[in-house]
Design an enzyme around this catalytic site. Sequence first.
Site, PDB file in Angstrom:
ATOM      1  NE  ARG A   4      -7.811  -8.665   1.096  1.00 19.46           N
ATOM      2  CZ  ARG A   4      -7.544  -7.547   0.288  1.00 19.46           C
ATOM      3  NH1 ARG A   4      -6.831  -6.649   0.439  1.00 19.46           N
ATOM      4  NH2 ARG A   4      -8.224  -7.617  -0.817  1.00 19.46           N
ATOM      5  CE  LYS A   8      -4.200  -1.743   1.604  1.00 20.31           C
ATOM      6  NZ  LYS A   8      -5.390  -1.814   2.742  1.00 20.31           N
TER       7      LYS A   8
END
Length: 276
Positions: free
Chosen positions: A256, A222
């Site tokens: 995740r 991210k």
Amino acid sequence: MFELISGTKRLVIDSPLVMGILNVTPDSFSDGGQYSSFELACQHADTMVSQGAQFIDIGGESTRPGADEVSLDAELARVLPLIEYVAAKHDVWISIDTSKPEVMRQAVNAGAHLINDVRALMAPQALEMAAQLQVPVCLMHMQGKPRTMQLAPDYQYVVADVASFLTERIQACIAAGISREQLLIDPGFGFGKTVEHNYELLAKLQHFQQFDLPILIGLSRKSMIGELLGKPIGERLAGSLAGAMLAAQNGAQIIRVHDVAETVDVLKVLQATQAY
């Protein structure tokens, strides 16, 4: 230790587990379009399972900043064949990454075991649908909507504000008839947060252990990593692994990720140290 129950399927979580990301979308921030064909998506699911993923998280609508919504029919066409394939071939937990009640229903009927909702069942009829389906649900915090969430994130106290939101959603779920034991929580890294907000949440992740629920985190590749390190998406593996290790040390039970094999290795090293 936690136990998830979905129909006849049970999973004991006594150490951090890996959830592999499978986006069958043309516009996801990291792998958009990479697995949009059915054959490639199936191959990638096979690979992640062979690498040690205990969950496969299947999504048919991008939730990246600025993402456009997709139609119900388009999302169903993307995810249902893949859910059916993974359910038939692998003994893993299948997570459906959606906020649409009808996608939840058809995904569970096709073989999904868990609902992973970035909107925490706040879409119309989503709460009622999840209560009807009686499968585990992950409630994620997001400030705003995917298209606008990163324009001006603002909190008084980010950890307390996220915890307050999750408290409200947990209470709403219980009131709707969802068992507390069927809930997971996710603080929502990158969903309406600045880089500083994200790292404060990561540093203080243990605060969310007060809920006594499994904590799922997703920070793989991210922008919180890219902006800190000055790295493009394809060069964020080291930062992602550092984040996974810190999250697991601070109480996350499900990590995740895009890079399953490397994350499994990191968690094995961590687990080896916890025997002493």
